[in-house]
Design an enzyme around this catalytic site. Structure first.
Site, PDB file in Angstrom:
ATOM      1  N   GLY A  35       0.848  -1.200   0.000  1.00  0.00           N
ATOM      2  CA  GLY A  35       0.000   0.000   0.000  1.00  0.00           C
ATOM      3  C   GLY A  35       0.871   1.232   0.000  1.00  0.00           C
ATOM      4  O   GLY A  35       1.788   1.373   0.798  1.00  0.00           O
ATOM      5  N   GLY A  37      -0.515   4.566  -0.167  1.00  0.00           N
ATOM      6  CA  GLY A  37      -1.266   5.791   0.114  1.00  0.00           C
ATOM      7  C   GLY A  37      -0.411   6.638   1.041  1.00  0.00           C
ATOM      8  O   GLY A  37       0.811   6.480   1.092  1.00  0.00           O
ATOM      9  N   ALA A  79       0.018   6.586   4.255  1.00  0.00           N
ATOM     10  CA  ALA A  79       0.773   5.833   5.254  1.00  0.00           C
ATOM     11  C   ALA A  79       1.917   5.067   4.592  1.00  0.00           C
ATOM     12  O   ALA A  79       3.071   5.146   5.030  1.00  0.00           O
ATOM     13  CB  ALA A  79      -0.155   4.883   5.998  1.00  0.00           C
ATOM     14  N   HIS A  96     -20.350   9.428   7.366  1.00  0.00           N
ATOM     15  CA  HIS A  96     -20.102  10.868   7.215  1.00  0.00           C
ATOM     16  C   HIS A  96     -21.415  11.595   6.930  1.00  0.00           C
ATOM     17  O   HIS A  96     -22.179  11.182   6.065  1.00  0.00           O
ATOM     18  CB  HIS A  96     -19.115  11.097   6.071  1.00  0.00           C
ATOM     19  N   ARG A 122     -19.003  14.019  13.557  1.00  0.00           N
ATOM     20  CA  ARG A 122     -19.677  13.321  12.472  1.00  0.00           C
ATOM     21  C   ARG A 122     -20.738  12.341  12.921  1.00  0.00           C
ATOM     22  O   ARG A 122     -21.821  12.279  12.339  1.00  0.00           O
ATOM     23  CB  ARG A 122     -18.629  12.563  11.662  1.00  0.00           C
ATOM     24  N   ARG A 170     -13.798   9.041  14.386  1.00  0.00           N
ATOM     25  CA  ARG A 170     -12.639   9.851  14.026  1.00  0.00           C
ATOM     26  C   ARG A 170     -13.061  11.286  13.785  1.00  0.00           C
ATOM     27  O   ARG A 170     -14.085  11.534  13.154  1.00  0.00           O
ATOM     28  CB  ARG A 170     -11.990   9.302  12.760  1.00  0.00           C
ATOM     29  N   LEU A 216      -5.563  11.909   7.746  1.00  0.00           N
ATOM     30  CA  LEU A 216      -4.356  12.269   7.006  1.00  0.00           C
ATOM     31  C   LEU A 216      -3.211  12.423   7.990  1.00  0.00           C
ATOM     32  O   LEU A 216      -2.089  11.963   7.766  1.00  0.00           O
ATOM     33  CB  LEU A 216      -4.582  13.568   6.233  1.00  0.00           C
TER      34      LEU A 216
HETATM   35  C1  FAD Z   1     -13.756  11.310   0.071  1.00  0.00           C
HETATM   36  C2  FAD Z   1     -12.860  11.269   1.271  1.00  0.00           C
HETATM   37  C3  FAD Z   1     -12.398  12.444   1.832  1.00  0.00           C
HETATM   38  C4  FAD Z   1     -11.568  12.412   2.949  1.00  0.00           C
HETATM   39  N1  FAD Z   1     -11.148  13.597   3.477  1.00  0.00           N
HETATM   40  C5  FAD Z   1     -10.310  13.573   4.534  1.00  0.00           C
HETATM   41  C6  FAD Z   1      -9.823  14.789   5.075  1.00  0.00           C
HETATM   42  O1  FAD Z   1     -10.153  15.886   4.625  1.00  0.00           O
HETATM   43  N2  FAD Z   1      -8.991  14.725   6.125  1.00  0.00           N
HETATM   44  C7  FAD Z   1      -8.596  13.541   6.657  1.00  0.00           C
HETATM   45  O2  FAD Z   1      -7.809  13.549   7.599  1.00  0.00           O
HETATM   46  N3  FAD Z   1      -9.037  12.374   6.149  1.00  0.00           N
HETATM   47  C8  FAD Z   1      -9.878  12.361   5.100  1.00  0.00           C
HETATM   48  N4  FAD Z   1     -10.333  11.171   4.597  1.00  0.00           N
HETATM   49  C9  FAD Z   1      -9.795   9.901   5.109  1.00  0.00           C
HETATM   50  C10 FAD Z   1      -8.414   9.636   4.535  1.00  0.00           C
HETATM   51  O3  FAD Z   1      -8.357  10.054   3.203  1.00  0.00           O
HETATM   52  C11 FAD Z   1      -8.012   8.176   4.578  1.00  0.00           C
HETATM   53  O4  FAD Z   1      -8.308   7.625   5.804  1.00  0.00           O
HETATM   54  C12 FAD Z   1      -6.513   8.042   4.356  1.00  0.00           C
HETATM   55  O5  FAD Z   1      -6.117   8.728   3.216  1.00  0.00           O
HETATM   56  C13 FAD Z   1      -6.100   6.600   4.267  1.00  0.00           C
HETATM   57  O6  FAD Z   1      -4.746   6.522   3.920  1.00  0.00           O
HETATM   58  P1  FAD Z   1      -3.967   5.159   3.900  1.00  0.00           P
HETATM   59  O7  FAD Z   1      -2.596   5.456   3.484  1.00  0.00           O
HETATM   60  O8  FAD Z   1      -4.164   4.470   5.202  1.00  0.00           O
HETATM   61  O9  FAD Z   1      -4.724   4.256   2.832  1.00  0.00           O
HETATM   62  P2  FAD Z   1      -5.081   4.493   1.274  1.00  0.00           P
HETATM   63  O10 FAD Z   1      -4.790   5.842   0.805  1.00  0.00           O
HETATM   64  O11 FAD Z   1      -6.448   3.962   1.111  1.00  0.00           O
HETATM   65  O12 FAD Z   1      -4.071   3.579   0.518  1.00  0.00           O
HETATM   66  C14 FAD Z   1      -4.202   2.199   0.471  1.00  0.00           C
HETATM   67  C15 FAD Z   1      -3.097   1.658  -0.379  1.00  0.00           C
HETATM   68  O13 FAD Z   1      -3.084   0.249  -0.250  1.00  0.00           O
HETATM   69  C16 FAD Z   1      -3.029  -0.357  -1.507  1.00  0.00           C
HETATM   70  N5  FAD Z   1      -3.652  -1.672  -1.341  1.00  0.00           N
HETATM   71  C17 FAD Z   1      -4.817  -1.988  -0.721  1.00  0.00           C
HETATM   72  N6  FAD Z   1      -4.998  -3.309  -0.732  1.00  0.00           N
HETATM   73  C18 FAD Z   1      -3.931  -3.836  -1.347  1.00  0.00           C
HETATM   74  C19 FAD Z   1      -3.529  -5.176  -1.657  1.00  0.00           C
HETATM   75  N7  FAD Z   1      -4.256  -6.224  -1.294  1.00  0.00           N
HETATM   76  N8  FAD Z   1      -2.371  -5.336  -2.329  1.00  0.00           N
HETATM   77  C20 FAD Z   1      -1.601  -4.285  -2.701  1.00  0.00           C
HETATM   78  N9  FAD Z   1      -1.931  -3.014  -2.407  1.00  0.00           N
HETATM   79  C21 FAD Z   1      -3.075  -2.815  -1.742  1.00  0.00           C
HETATM   80  C22 FAD Z   1      -3.674   0.593  -2.447  1.00  0.00           C
HETATM   81  O14 FAD Z   1      -3.200   0.382  -3.746  1.00  0.00           O
HETATM   82  C23 FAD Z   1      -3.197   1.921  -1.870  1.00  0.00           C
HETATM   83  O15 FAD Z   1      -1.926   2.215  -2.360  1.00  0.00           O
HETATM   84  C24 FAD Z   1     -11.182  11.179   3.500  1.00  0.00           C
HETATM   85  C25 FAD Z   1     -11.647  10.002   2.940  1.00  0.00           C
HETATM   86  C26 FAD Z   1     -12.517  10.044   1.861  1.00  0.00           C
HETATM   87  C27 FAD Z   1     -13.093   8.772   1.351  1.00  0.00           C
END
Ligand code: FAD
Ligand code: FES
Lengths: 636, 257
Positions: free
Chosen positions: A40, A42, A44, A266, A330, A435, A441
């Site tokens: 992943g 994203g 993180a 939300h 929320r 949350r 983020l």
């Molecule tokens: C519309 C929306 C708006 C938001 N706005 C806000 C905001 O304003 N402020 C805030 O703090 N939070 C916000 N959030 C929440 C926040 O965006 C997410 O919680 C956060 O970005 C998650 O980040 P992450 O790195 O944990 O996961 P993600 O960004 O979801 O990344 C997951 C990663 O894992 C990979 N992956 C998943 N499964 C597999 C697998 N089996 N094999 C290989 N790769 C895999 C994907 O390819 C991706 O790269 C929002 C969420 C949404 C839906």
């Protein structure tokens, strides 16, 4: 299952500093001998992969999109919190800590949350140094705005595209390390299992989504940064590809899954328009800074909003929660919306909507000020609904958005499987039962940039590289199991589409494990899911083979995992006989309809583990509050 | 609504593709373009036929995954919108819609409407970042940035990396994509130390990835769903020239200013 949270001793505000000073380190020359897998990319994952590579570890990173820049984090709109107190409005690390604990309805671990508030300061510095173009004032300093559940302005933002800009910052750092040779990136690759050797995570098995090739990757530690599972509801604000596969596979190998029923609905999303709907679109919480939420006072009032005089409008959040008003957290805002719609006062053709009205703000500040603040969100709204929110109020309704639950991790972010870590939305660590806006983020980047780079050394220092390779029996066995699962899926030749099953499951979960839950509904759902699963394997259809790009097969795998996971989610909701945060049990409410928490019996994190016979078993991590007093959460 | 679709089908990168005709009936005008394709794909799937492969994820115009040429236009007829933001109310009952993948030398087709855009990542790897390791940052407010530069940097940084600019360009050039990143970082104080080496390296990589040259057609700006302006291309050209001059004057060790 042993749940040792490994929270360091000492006063709350010294724990992290003293922990960093005491944990073991890997010396710089030795780091390059260690391999770390990051699944992943994203916020993180990208931040973790880049930083670990900068430190000298050999990193392999994986994502299922064609580029790390497309992770779901890209869609975050509103902003990121940090206790910088640039506005001089009384913010502090302690206040951010307290707001987060309270916002989470006292179901998070104090020490983790305090650390999060501490490192929030460094995150903003780091992002600015990378060139993240946050909003600025005319004097050149950074701007802030307010988000729900806080009475200070601590949210940093980049128009309505904060997640995009933060992710592009982390992505750039990652690409820099890829170019340097520190990270090998595997896009278009899905992790399908974790490989354990002698009880320790030693690698993963993946499928190349272009060629279908199954491969093993060995490492000294594995980080799951795979995001949340809101798409268990089918309709959610999350990207279509979001899934539970990686964390569910880890559960099946022995990792504890914590608080699966803690999901966030939300309050401000665009309502569903029809059966064709494939996802829901969030209207950022930041809109609640200037928008006022209301419904008609009278049931079934079908007049157009402009024909309803002030006196016949119910600004119900301002009425019920005067000190936070439209910026109530929320869970509370969502439930209040459901309540007024259940009373028959909802708006729009389905009656499942409330107004978010900007006319006062436009009068007060002028259209151009509102346009500068929210222009892109207004455009999105118009594109989707065909209505102009500058002229008539938006219609909004709650939708699944975020999952507080995730893999259980200790203070070092390690799961119950040694060497397996979980970061970002994939873990359960910081948000308790609800949350606060702009904190996901923050948490993703805290975990990736500032926590794991320290804590991973503590484990690796004791686990020297040992020459295990992908030909080890455990890898071969896991590969075989993965292939068997895939061939089962690819041989499905029924007459129903994969999506139709996903929709059916989603509907069931939304009705029974969504905004309001009850013993009867949950029990019934727990009985229905196995039956749905059975039908899936009989009636679903997956055309094509596993040997090339097959998007139906990808979805089939994810839906198959949801069909197992959903059951644990319902069991968790059934076990928790209290209402707290996003978890609302209709049996447990006050006379005014507010959530009734039960600290005597439920002040724990529920951790589900797979028992010998394969059934989920509940373990508990008792939560100790030494620094804040447990209170009934009030936003009145 | 009832529609006829002409869709590009291509099984593998090397196989020969062709257009195939499909009828889709009872499409809601409120549904999105991708939801209309979902509907067709579900029908194909239950018949045991291969559904149309296309990329998508966020479905709200920000991840840059969706990439199709609709009726000859990248992302379809609407301005400032991605394919996933296109709704069926933009079409009429009985319409015939032609759907193709991005067509560019640097973006080979993988399957149907899915193309390989990894060349974009390569351009970023060549210099689309600021070399600052985690932990090495100063307090965020210690360097002031005037609002105008910050806003302008944002306007460039808003690129979603979808590749519509390349697909729209008669030369298949990635100049708008590259210029957007060069300008985003070059407009900020933090981006100055690497400003000139960045532009030279990124342009070099752009050429190496088989993107064509820019001859100022301006189609890229028209197609860009985020409205990124070609003024950033002029900015890139100025920085590039200065970078080359610095290279000549100072040898290979290029410094800012
Ligand atoms: C519309 C929306 C708006 C938001 N706005 C806000 C905001 O304003 N402020 C805030 O703090 N939070 C916000 N959030 C929440 C926040 O965006 C997410 O919680 C956060 O970005 C998650 O980040 P992450 O790195 O944990 O996961 P993600 O960004 O979801 O990344 C997951 C990663 O894992 C990979 N992956 C998943 N499964 C597999 C697998 N089996 N094999 C290989 N790769 C895999 C994907 O390819 C991706 O790269 C929002 C969420 C949404 C839906
Ligand atoms: S699917 Fe993300 S931009 Fe279209």
């Amino acid at each position: 299952m042993e749940l040792n949270s490994k929270v360091p001793d000492g006063p709350l505000d010294k724990k992290w500093t003293s922990h960093k000073g005491k944990i073991k380190l890997v010396n710089p020359a030795n780091k390059r001998k260690y391999k770390v897998i990051v699944v992943g990319t994203g916020l993180a994952g990208a931040s973790a992969a880049a930083t670990l590579s900068e430190l000298g570890y050999q990193v392999k990173a994986f994502c299922f999109q064609d580029s790390p820049r497309r992770a779901h984090s890209i869609a975050a709109q509103g902003g990121i919190n940090a206790a910088k107190n640039y506005q001089n409005d009384g913010d502090s690390v302690y206040r951010l800590f307290y707001d987060t604990i309270k916002g989470g309805d006292f179901r998070a671990r104090e020490a983790n949350v305090h650390r999060l508030a501490e490192v929030s300061l460094n995150i903003i510095d780091q992002c600015v140094a990378q060139g993240v173009p946050f909003a600025r004032e005319y004097g050149g300093t950074l701007s802030n705005r307010s988000f729900g559940g806080a009475q200070v302005s601590r949210t940093f933002y980049a128009r309505g595209q904060t997640g995009q800009q933060l992710l592009l910052g982390a992505y750039a750092a990652l690409e820099k390390e890829i170019a340097r040779g520190g990270v090998k990136m595997y896009p278009f690759t899905e992790m399908l299992d974790v490989v354990l050797v002698d009880g320790r995570a030693r690698g993963i098995v993946t499928r190349n989504l272009r060629t279908g090739k199954i491969e093993s990757h060995v490492a000294d530690a594995v980080l799951l940064c795979t995001g949340g599972y809101s798409t268990v509801f089918y309709l959610s604000t999350n990207a279509k590809g979001c899934n539970v596969t990686a964390t569910w596979r880890a559960y099946k190998r022995g990792a504890g899954f914590a608080n699966p029923c803690f999901t966030q609905i939300h309050p401000t999303c665009i309502p569903v328009t029809g059966e064709h709907q494939s996802k829901l679109t969030l209207m950022s919480e930041s809109l609640r800074n200037d928008g006022r939420i209301w419904v008609p006072k009278n049931k079934g009032d079908k007049r157009s909003p402009s024909d309803i005089p002030e006196g016949e409008r119910d600004y119900y959040l301002e009425r019920k929660y005067p000190s936070f008003g439209n910026l109530s957290p929320r869970d509370i805002a969502s439930r209040a919306a459901k309540e007024v719609c259940d009373e028959g006062r909802g708006v729009g053709s389905s009656g499942l909507g409330v107004y978010l009205d900007f006319s006062d703000a436009i009068k007060r500040l002028g259209r151009s000020a509102i346009e500068a603040r929210y222009g892109n969100l207004f455009d999105i709204y118009k594109q989707i609904t065909g209505e102009n929110p500058y002229e008539s109020p938006m219609r909004i309704f709650p939708a699944p958005h975020y999952t507080m639950g995730g893999l259980w991790v200790d203070y070092n972010l390690m799961t119950t499987i040694p060497g397996l870590y979980a970061l970002g939305e994939a873990n359960f660590s910081d948000h308790g039962a609800n949350r606060l806006g702009a904190s996901a983020l923050m948490q993703g980047l805290a975990d990736g940039y500032f926590v794991i780079p320290y804590t991973i050394g503590d484990f690796l220092a004791d686990h020297k590289p040992d020459g295990i390779s992908e030909t080890h029996k455990s890898f071969l066995d896991t590969e075989r199991e993965v292939k068997e699962r895939l061939s089962k899926l690819v041989s499905l030749r029924g007459n129903r589409s994969i999506d139709s099953f996903h929709r059916e499951l989603g509907r069931l979960m939304w009705d029974n494990c969504g905004m309001s839950r009850s013993k009867a509904g949950l029990t019934e759902t727990i009985n229905k899911i196995p039956e749905l699963r059975e039908r899936f394997y009989k009636e679903a259809c997956v055309p094509g083979s596993g040997e090339d790009l097959n998007q139906t097969l990808e979805r089939a795998g994810r839906v198959a995992d949801f069909l197992e996971f959903a059951e644990v989610m319902c069991r968790d909701a059934l076990d928790r006989e209290e209402s707290c945060g996003g978890h609302f049990r209709s049996e447990y409410q006050t006379e005014e309809g507010e959530a009734k928490r039960n600290d005597d019996d439920y002040c724990y994190a529920s951790v589900w583990g797979k028992s010998e016979d394969g059934s989920p078993k509940l373990f508990k991590e008792k939560l100790n509050f030494e620094n804040v007093k447990l209170q009934t959460r009030s936003y009145k | 609504m009832n529609l006829t679709l002409l869709v590009w089908r291509q099984e593998t990168p090397t196989s020969e593709g062709s257009f195939k005709e499909y009828k889709v009936n009872d499409v809601s005008p409120d549904s999105s373009f991708l939801e209309m394709l979902d509907l067709l794909n579900e029908e194909l799937e239950v018949k045991g036929e291969a559904p149309i492969a296309f990329e998508h994820d966020c479905r709200e115009g920000i991840c840059g995954s969706c990439s199709m040429v609709v009726n000859g236009k990248p992302h379809g007829p609407n301005k400032l919108a991605t394919t996933c933001q296109l709704h069926m109310r933009s079409f009429k009952d009985g319409d015939t819609i032609v759907i193709e993948p991005w067509r560019a030398k640097a973006f080979p087709v993988i399957k149907d409407l899915v193309v390989d855009r990894s060349a974009f990542d390569k351009i970023i790897q060549a210099g689309g970042f600021i070399s600052v390791n985690t932990g090495a940052a100063v307090d965020a407010n210690s360097i002031l940035i005037d609002k105008e530069s910050a806003d302008s940097a944002f306007d460039a940084a808003t690129c979603i990396g979808c590749g519509a600019c390349v697909a729209a360009c008669p030369n298949g050039s990635a100049m708008l994509f590259t210029a957007a990143k060069v300008s985003h970082l070059g407009l900020l104080a933090q981006g100055q130390p690497e400003r000139y080496s960045r532009v030279i390296n990124m342009v070099k990589e752009m050429d190496a990835q088989m993107f064509g040259g820019c001859t100022n057609h301006g189609e890229c700006q028209e197609a860009c769903p985020k409205g990124i302006s070609i003024k950033f291309i002029s900015r890139l050209n100025r920085d590039y020239l200065k970078g080359r001059l610095l290279q000549i004057v100072q040898g290979s060790g290029m410094k800012a200013q």
